[in-house]
Design a protein around this motif. Structure first.
Motif, PDB file in Angstrom:
ATOM      1  N   SER A  39       0.833  -1.205   0.000  1.00  0.00           N
ATOM      2  CA  SER A  39       0.000   0.000   0.000  1.00  0.00           C
ATOM      3  C   SER A  39       0.871   1.259   0.000  1.00  0.00           C
ATOM      4  O   SER A  39       0.619   2.207  -0.758  1.00  0.00           O
ATOM      5  N   ARG A  40       1.903   1.274   0.842  1.00  0.00           N
ATOM      6  CA  ARG A  40       2.817   2.427   0.870  1.00  0.00           C
ATOM      7  C   ARG A  40       3.579   2.560  -0.442  1.00  0.00           C
ATOM      8  O   ARG A  40       3.821   3.663  -0.919  1.00  0.00           O
ATOM      9  N   LEU A  41       3.949   1.437  -1.037  1.00  0.00           N
ATOM     10  CA  LEU A  41       4.633   1.453  -2.330  1.00  0.00           C
ATOM     11  C   LEU A  41       3.740   2.062  -3.410  1.00  0.00           C
ATOM     12  O   LEU A  41       4.190   2.903  -4.203  1.00  0.00           O
ATOM     13  N   LYS A  42       2.469   1.663  -3.433  1.00  0.00           N
ATOM     14  CA  LYS A  42       1.531   2.221  -4.412  1.00  0.00           C
ATOM     15  C   LYS A  42       1.366   3.724  -4.200  1.00  0.00           C
ATOM     16  O   LYS A  42       1.341   4.494  -5.165  1.00  0.00           O
ATOM     17  N   ALA A  43       1.261   4.145  -2.939  1.00  0.00           N
ATOM     18  CA  ALA A  43       1.125   5.571  -2.650  1.00  0.00           C
ATOM     19  C   ALA A  43       2.369   6.325  -3.101  1.00  0.00           C
ATOM     20  O   ALA A  43       2.277   7.398  -3.714  1.00  0.00           O
ATOM     21  N   ARG A  44       3.548   5.785  -2.833  1.00  0.00           N
ATOM     22  CA  ARG A  44       4.804   6.425  -3.246  1.00  0.00           C
ATOM     23  C   ARG A  44       4.856   6.559  -4.754  1.00  0.00           C
ATOM     24  O   ARG A  44       5.236   7.609  -5.276  1.00  0.00           O
ATOM     25  N   SER A  56      15.606   9.457  -1.147  1.00  0.00           N
ATOM     26  CA  SER A  56      15.739   9.017   0.243  1.00  0.00           C
ATOM     27  C   SER A  56      16.693   9.969   0.954  1.00  0.00           C
ATOM     28  O   SER A  56      17.356  10.818   0.330  1.00  0.00           O
ATOM     29  N   HIS A  57      16.788   9.802   2.252  1.00  0.00           N
ATOM     30  CA  HIS A  57      17.709  10.608   3.048  1.00  0.00           C
ATOM     31  C   HIS A  57      19.142  10.416   2.529  1.00  0.00           C
ATOM     32  O   HIS A  57      19.859  11.391   2.279  1.00  0.00           O
ATOM     33  N   ARG A  58      19.547   9.171   2.336  1.00  0.00           N
ATOM     34  CA  ARG A  58      20.904   8.849   1.861  1.00  0.00           C
ATOM     35  C   ARG A  58      21.151   9.439   0.473  1.00  0.00           C
ATOM     36  O   ARG A  58      22.199  10.006   0.205  1.00  0.00           O
ATOM     37  N   GLN A  59      20.176   9.318  -0.432  1.00  0.00           N
ATOM     38  CA  GLN A  59      20.337   9.869  -1.776  1.00  0.00           C
ATOM     39  C   GLN A  59      20.502  11.386  -1.737  1.00  0.00           C
ATOM     40  O   GLN A  59      21.289  11.952  -2.504  1.00  0.00           O
ATOM     41  N   THR A  60      19.788  12.035  -0.835  1.00  0.00           N
ATOM     42  CA  THR A  60      19.885  13.495  -0.716  1.00  0.00           C
ATOM     43  C   THR A  60      21.256  13.892  -0.187  1.00  0.00           C
ATOM     44  O   THR A  60      21.861  14.857  -0.671  1.00  0.00           O
ATOM     45  N   LEU A  61      21.756  13.150   0.788  1.00  0.00           N
ATOM     46  CA  LEU A  61      23.105  13.427   1.295  1.00  0.00           C
ATOM     47  C   LEU A  61      24.140  13.241   0.188  1.00  0.00           C
ATOM     48  O   LEU A  61      25.058  14.060   0.037  1.00  0.00           O
ATOM     49  N   ASP A  62      23.986  12.187  -0.603  1.00  0.00           N
ATOM     50  CA  ASP A  62      24.920  11.938  -1.704  1.00  0.00           C
ATOM     51  C   ASP A  62      24.830  13.029  -2.765  1.00  0.00           C
ATOM     52  O   ASP A  62      25.855  13.477  -3.296  1.00  0.00           O
ATOM     53  N   LEU A  63      23.623  13.469  -3.076  1.00  0.00           N
ATOM     54  CA  LEU A  63      23.410  14.493  -4.102  1.00  0.00           C
ATOM     55  C   LEU A  63      24.034  15.822  -3.708  1.00  0.00           C
ATOM     56  O   LEU A  63      24.631  16.515  -4.545  1.00  0.00           O
ATOM     57  N   THR A  64      23.896  16.175  -2.438  1.00  0.00           N
ATOM     58  CA  THR A  64      24.355  17.487  -1.973  1.00  0.00           C
ATOM     59  C   THR A  64      25.768  17.480  -1.405  1.00  0.00           C
ATOM     60  O   THR A  64      26.400  18.531  -1.309  1.00  0.00           O
ATOM     61  N   GLY A  65      26.218  16.314  -0.989  1.00  0.00           N
ATOM     62  CA  GLY A  65      27.511  16.243  -0.316  1.00  0.00           C
ATOM     63  C   GLY A  65      27.464  16.765   1.110  1.00  0.00           C
ATOM     64  O   GLY A  65      28.502  16.997   1.732  1.00  0.00           O
ATOM     65  N   TRP A  66      26.261  16.935   1.660  1.00  0.00           N
ATOM     66  CA  TRP A  66      26.084  17.465   3.004  1.00  0.00           C
ATOM     67  C   TRP A  66      26.205  16.367   4.050  1.00  0.00           C
ATOM     68  O   TRP A  66      26.004  15.191   3.772  1.00  0.00           O
ATOM     69  N   SER A  67      26.445  16.788   5.271  1.00  0.00           N
ATOM     70  CA  SER A  67      26.355  15.894   6.419  1.00  0.00           C
ATOM     71  C   SER A  67      24.873  15.787   6.816  1.00  0.00           C
ATOM     72  O   SER A  67      24.035  16.585   6.373  1.00  0.00           O
ATOM     73  N   HIS A  89      11.246   9.553   5.571  1.00  0.00           N
ATOM     74  CA  HIS A  89      11.335  10.872   4.956  1.00  0.00           C
ATOM     75  C   HIS A  89      11.720  10.750   3.491  1.00  0.00           C
ATOM     76  O   HIS A  89      12.450   9.849   3.101  1.00  0.00           O
ATOM     77  N   GLY A  90      11.258  11.700   2.705  1.00  0.00           N
ATOM     78  CA  GLY A  90      11.648  11.812   1.307  1.00  0.00           C
ATOM     79  C   GLY A  90      11.932  13.261   0.991  1.00  0.00           C
ATOM     80  O   GLY A  90      11.543  14.168   1.740  1.00  0.00           O
ATOM     81  N   TYR A  91      12.626  13.483  -0.086  1.00  0.00           N
ATOM     82  CA  TYR A  91      12.998  14.836  -0.504  1.00  0.00           C
ATOM     83  C   TYR A  91      12.720  14.954  -1.992  1.00  0.00           C
ATOM     84  O   TYR A  91      13.010  14.046  -2.768  1.00  0.00           O
ATOM     85  N   PRO A 120       2.820  20.626   7.836  1.00  0.00           N
ATOM     86  CA  PRO A 120       4.039  20.130   8.480  1.00  0.00           C
ATOM     87  C   PRO A 120       4.625  18.872   7.834  1.00  0.00           C
ATOM     88  O   PRO A 120       5.817  18.618   7.965  1.00  0.00           O
ATOM     89  N   ARG A 121       3.826  18.091   7.127  1.00  0.00           N
ATOM     90  CA  ARG A 121       4.354  16.881   6.477  1.00  0.00           C
ATOM     91  C   ARG A 121       4.894  17.167   5.078  1.00  0.00           C
ATOM     92  O   ARG A 121       5.600  16.344   4.509  1.00  0.00           O
ATOM     93  N   GLY A 122       4.545  18.312   4.494  1.00  0.00           N
ATOM     94  CA  GLY A 122       5.154  18.765   3.248  1.00  0.00           C
ATOM     95  C   GLY A 122       4.484  18.376   1.950  1.00  0.00           C
ATOM     96  O   GLY A 122       4.862  18.877   0.888  1.00  0.00           O
ATOM     97  N   TRP A 123       3.488  17.528   1.976  1.00  0.00           N
ATOM     98  CA  TRP A 123       2.919  17.016   0.726  1.00  0.00           C
ATOM     99  C   TRP A 123       2.127  18.063  -0.056  1.00  0.00           C
ATOM    100  O   TRP A 123       2.207  18.103  -1.291  1.00  0.00           O
ATOM    101  N   ALA A 124       1.367  18.905   0.628  1.00  0.00           N
ATOM    102  CA  ALA A 124       0.618  19.955  -0.074  1.00  0.00           C
ATOM    103  C   ALA A 124       1.590  20.952  -0.702  1.00  0.00           C
ATOM    104  O   ALA A 124       1.394  21.391  -1.845  1.00  0.00           O
TER     105      ALA A 124
END
Length: 167
Positions: A39-44, A56-67, A89-91, A120-124
Motif C-alpha cells: 500500500s505504501r509502495l503504491k502511494a509512493r 531518500s535521506h541517503r540519496q539526498t546526502l549523496d546528491l548534496t555532499g552534506w552531512s 522521509h523523502g525529498y 508540516p508533512r510537506g505534501w501539499a
C-alpha cells in the motif's frame, strides 16, 4: 523466483528465520505487514507520478555532499522540503539545482516558508511547487523561480495558497 521473493528469502535467512518453521500466526502477521508495505509502495509511486523523483535521506546526502546535520539544518531553515510519510522521509529532487554538488533551488526558501505552519508533512507544498499556478502565468513555482524577478511573485503565490489551505 522474483527479485522481491529473493529479497524476502534473503532477509529471513539473514535474520535467522527458517521459513519452514513459521506458524499460521507468523504468516498472517507477515501478510499484514506486506499488505501495508505494498500500500505504501503504491502511494509512493502515485506521488512520484505527480511530483517527480523522491529521494531518500541517503540519496539526498549523496546528491548534496552534506552531512546529516547540514541537511537537518537546511530543512529547519526551510531551504529544503522534507516530505514525511509512514515509510520515513523523502525529498523532492526537483527542489535542487543541477549543479554538482546540488544545492536547493534559489528562492525555494521564500516559497516554503508560508507552508511551514499549515503543512508540516510537506505534501501539499510539494504538490503546489510542481503544479501550474494561474498567478504565475500557468507555470509551476519551480519552473518560475529561475526567471528574473520571480522570487517575490512565487513567494506571494505561496502565501496565498497556504492561506487558502489554512482557512
Amino acid at each position: 523466483m522474483t527479485r522481491l521473493a529473493k529479497v524476502l528469502d534473503d532477509e529471513l535467512a539473514a535474520q535467522g528465520v527458517d521459513a519452514a518453521d513459521l506458524n499460521s500466526g507468523d504468516v498472517e502477521y507477515a501478510e499484514a505487514a506486506i499488505r501495508g508495505l505494498v500500500s505504501r509502495l503504491k502511494a509512493r509511486r502515485s506521488w512520484e507520478a505527480h511530483l517527480g523523483t523522491l529521494l531518500s535521506h541517503r540519496q539526498t546526502l549523496d546528491l548534496t555532499g552534506w552531512s546529516k546535520q547540514a541537511l537537518s539544518q537546511a530543512v529547519r531553515n526551510h531551504r529544503v522540503l522534507r516530505l514525511e510519510g509512514s515509510g520515513g522521509h523523502g525529498y523532492l529532487l526537483a527542489g535542487f539545482d543541477d549543479q554538482v554538488p546540488a544545492r536547493p533551488v534559489p528562492g525555494l526558501k521564500e516559497a516554503l516558508l508560508p507552508w511551514a505552519a499549515v503543512d508540516p508533512r510537506g505534501w501539499a507544498a510539494a504538490s503546489w511547487l510542481v503544479s501550474p499556478q494561474p498567478e504565475l502565468g500557468g507555470r509551476t513555482p519551480l519552473e518560475s523561480l529561475p526567471a528574473a524577478g520571480a522570487r517575490e511573485r512565487v513567494a506571494a503565490a505561496a502565501r496565498q495558497a497556504a492561506a487558502r489551505l489554512a482557512a
